[in-house]
Design an enzyme around this catalytic site. Structure first.
Site, short mmCIF file in Angstrom:
data_model
loop_
_atom_site.label_atom_id
_atom_site.label_comp_id
_atom_site.label_asym_id
_atom_site.label_seq_id
_atom_site.Cartn_x
_atom_site.Cartn_y
_atom_site.Cartn_z
N GLU A 154 -10.72 -5.37 -1.22
CA GLU A 154 -10.35 -3.95 -1.35
C GLU A 154 -10.60 -3.17 -0.06
OE1 GLU A 154 -12.15 -2.14 -4.79
OE2 GLU A 154 -10.60 -2.96 -6.09
N GLU A 311 -8.12 -8.11 -10.41
CA GLU A 311 -9.28 -7.59 -11.13
C GLU A 311 -8.84 -6.59 -12.18
OE1 GLU A 311 -12.24 -5.59 -8.81
OE2 GLU A 311 -12.19 -7.06 -7.21
#
Ligand code: GLA
Length: 672
Positions: A154, A311
């Site tokens: 991320e 995720e």
């Protein structure tokens, strides 16, 4: 053309989660793999935050524990999406090499003790990250568990800028490359304004704290630079990985509409896209809608290739003021939604819920409660079993006839301060996406320079910044028979955020057959009535303007004040196509009224007409067609399949004419 499977070794839907064995004694690992097998897990993302455990000083690496983890996983039939572990540098690194640390616009340092505290331009971070990647890649290149690389994690999730000395130098170098000379920079940045002229490169800084508005083009270039600086890091890692393991695909997990990163540039540099989806399960938050937009973006970023939902949470997160728990059944529904919208993988953060650290109250596949007695784990196992039945869906694609333009440069420029009103780019885009989502019309996101010929309708919400060549692309698309809908405050500036004088919307005036003289932004509670011909009255908000028609026809007009009788919505026939312009913002219901008519005209339809809050998508692979039906209602629905029939893959039942879906139910029908 059918696409290749994401991973060479499998044509199963990928299923699993982030696995952090370093947080647990090795005695727990055996139990982990036993439960993973039970749950049908076939892939874990390993080592994302392991740097500190893997390297204790400049020269000392400890891989043995990771070797044992990799061996154990593969022995149990579980593949590994191995992280490069660069997302959280260890404390020893930033203490010995303080240039690693990022610095904000006020000159304050981000220290270790959390994660992602590195400066993208730090020479020490780059050096040690590269070394770590080299070591990991060489060590596991031939390991049978390795099927994909997970670069960093991320990017820009927490740190959105850095203004330290290394970043300042790197920004200058980036500008030198872009402009070639200071003169060109002075011209693009309009430095004659407020006495900002630069005589030497050493006078140019990142946009630090200033008394009032920073030069807009300086800010815009800084956003571009920051996205590029992180992308350079990602590419640095990727190049090492590709050199050592040319056959292992690389990804990095995206975050849907993340403003700091121009994901169009990023997606080109990786082998498949993946993203992390955390819609708020609180009632009324429309998580399905939010997630659908992320799926559609992630899919669109890499056309012709399925994506991975890298995720999501099984139950609840830990970072909202109220962390609502997904009600039973909705984790399954959200997971299958990802597959329905083009995903070939469904993974979670994380496998086992931590008992220490900042995320101990974040849900997981294995929660704090005993796994075998836990509702969540039962749902995890049931989902794993169901995904096994969908292997043949992998590689199939979604074909859209509608596209919505998304451009990060326009987004960055639009939301800089000192505008006629406050725009929110993402919500303008979302308003249109929502319409297509709720009407089950497949929609892609595209850039303004995409070849648009396969689309019947293209929507350009508030495309404030537009380059001439991109405007020409849109114009050519219309002339060849396309339909485009442009909304207000588009085409106002060029790539340097400089206004195109002589009537808005700049390069689009001819395409749209009109020009705009002046704007009348509306107050937060102000509304305007807009009337279609002599008929339906719609409610407009936020914006109104004086449109002069030069070829276009008014479809709807403002009804009050100075603007009374002036065009609010226009249509221009151009070549074989049509260009529409919306000179205001409509509320969502009224926008639907207008879009319903538009798509009827263009003959765009959903694959099937269904009760409200039933989501329908179609994935195709050569002659194979998979119809997904997802019931987002809390009650059962009956769906008329018309002439469609086929095999429902989750129940393995032949279906004809109609199907009944329970509350939150899903069907995946391989059509005959
Ligand atoms: C992100 C991160 C994960 C974890 C989750 C929690 O997605 O990538 O490491 O922190 O958020 O929701």
């Amino acid at each position: 053309m059918p696409s290749k499977p994401l991973l060479a070794k499998t044509s199963q839907i990928l299923y699993g989660g982030d696995y952090n064995p370093e947080q647990w004694p090795e005695s727990v690992w055996e139990e982990d793999v036993r439960l993973m097998r039970r749950a049908g897990v076939n892939l874990v993302s390993l080592g994302i935050f392991s740097w500190a455990k893997l390297q204790s000083d400049e020269n000392t690496f400890t891989f043995e524990w990771l070797d044992r983890g990799m061996d154990l996983l593969v022995k149990n039939g579980i593949w590994v999406d191995l992280a490069t572990a660069t997302a959280s540098p260890p404390p020893w690194l930033s203490v010995r090499y303080p240039d690693v640390l990022a610095i904000d616009a006020d000159g304050r340092t981000y220290y270790h003790g959390s994660r992602q505290h590195y400066s993208p331009s730090s020479p020490s971070y780059r050096k040690f990250a590269a070394l770590l990647v080299e070591k990991i890649a060489s060590r596991y290149a031939k390991h049978p568990a390795l099927v994909a690389w997970h670069i960093n994690n991320e990017y820009a999730c927490h740190v959105h800028n850095c203004h330290g000395p290394a970043s300042t130098e790197a920004f200058r170098a980036w500008l030198q490359k872009r402009y070639g000379s200071l003169e060109a920079l002075n011209n693009a940045w309009g430095t004659a304004f407020w006495s900002q002229h630069y005589y030497d490169w050493s006078e140019v800084f990142t946009p630090r704290k200033t008394p009032t508005f920073v030069n807009p083009c300086q800010q815009l270039d800084f956003q571009r630079f920051f996205s590029d600086a992180l992308l350079e890091l990602c590419k640095m890692e990727r190049d090492i990985l590709r050199r050592i393991t040319p056959d292992i695909p690389v990804t990095t997990n995206f975050m849907s509409f993340l403003k700091p990163l121009n994901y169009w540039d990023w997606a080109k540099e990786i082998d498949f896209t993946s993203w992390d989806s955390y819609p708020d399960p609180l009632p009324g938050q429309r998580g399905d809608l939010v997630a659908s937009m992320g799926h559609d973006l992630t899919r669109s970023l890499k056309p012709g290739r399925p994506f991975v939902l890298m995720e999501q949470c099984t139950s609840h997160v830990n970072w909202r003021p109220v962390n609502a728990t997904k009600p039973p059944g909705s984790m399954r529904l959200y997971s299958l939604q990802a597959v329905a919208r083009g995903g070939d993988g469904v993974l979670f953060f994380q496998w086992r819920q931590s008992i220490r650290g900042a995320e101990k109250f974040h849900g997981a596949m294995v929660q704090h409660a005993p796994a075998e007695k836990s509702r969540v784990f039962q749902e995890v196992c049931a989902l794993g079993a169901e995904l096994k039945k969908l292997g043949q869906v992998t590689g199939s694609l979604i074909r859209s006839r509608v596209a919505v333009i998304v451009d990060w440069h326009a987004w960055w420029a639009l939301e800089m301060p000192s505008k006629p009103t406050e725009f929110n780019y993402q919500s303008s885009v979302a308003q249109f996406h929502r319409y297509f989502y709720e009407n089950n019309i497949a929609v892609d996101f595209v850039t303004p320079d995409t070849n648009l010929s396969s689309y019947a309708l293209v929507v350009a919400p508030t495309l404030y910044l537009l380059q001439e060549k991109d405007a020409q692309n849109l114009d050519a698309y219309v002339r060849k028979g396309g339909a485009i809908l442009v909304t207000c405050f588009s085409g106002i500036v060029d790539r340097d955020d400089n206004v195109l004088p002589g009537g808005y919307p700049g390069y689009l005036t001819k395409t749209l057959g009109l020009w705009v003289e002046e704007w009348f932004p509306l107050g937060l509670d102000e509304k305007r009535i807009v009337q279609f011909g002599k008929g339906k009255k719609l409610s407009a908000r936020k914006w109104s303007e004086v449109v002069h028609l030069e070829g276009a026809k008014a479809l709807a007009t403002f009804q009050e004040g100075y603007l009374k009788g002036r065009a609010a919505l226009t249509r221009n026939s151009l070549g074989k196509g049509e260009a529409l312009y919306l000179a205001t913002e409509l509320n969502t219901k009224d926008l639907s009224y207008f879009l319903d008519a538009l798509i009827r005209d263009i003959d765009i339809k959903a694959p099937l007409s269904v009760p409200t809050k039933v989501e329908v998508t179609l994935r195709e692979n050569g002659k194979k067609r998979f119809l997904f039906l997802l019931n987002h209602n809390k009650k059962p629905v009956r769906i008329d399949l018309k002439k469609n029939s086929g095999l429902e893959l989750l129940t393995h039942k032949k279906i004809k004419r109609q199907i009944q879906l329970p509350a939150l139910g899903v069907a995946v029908i391989e059509l005959d």
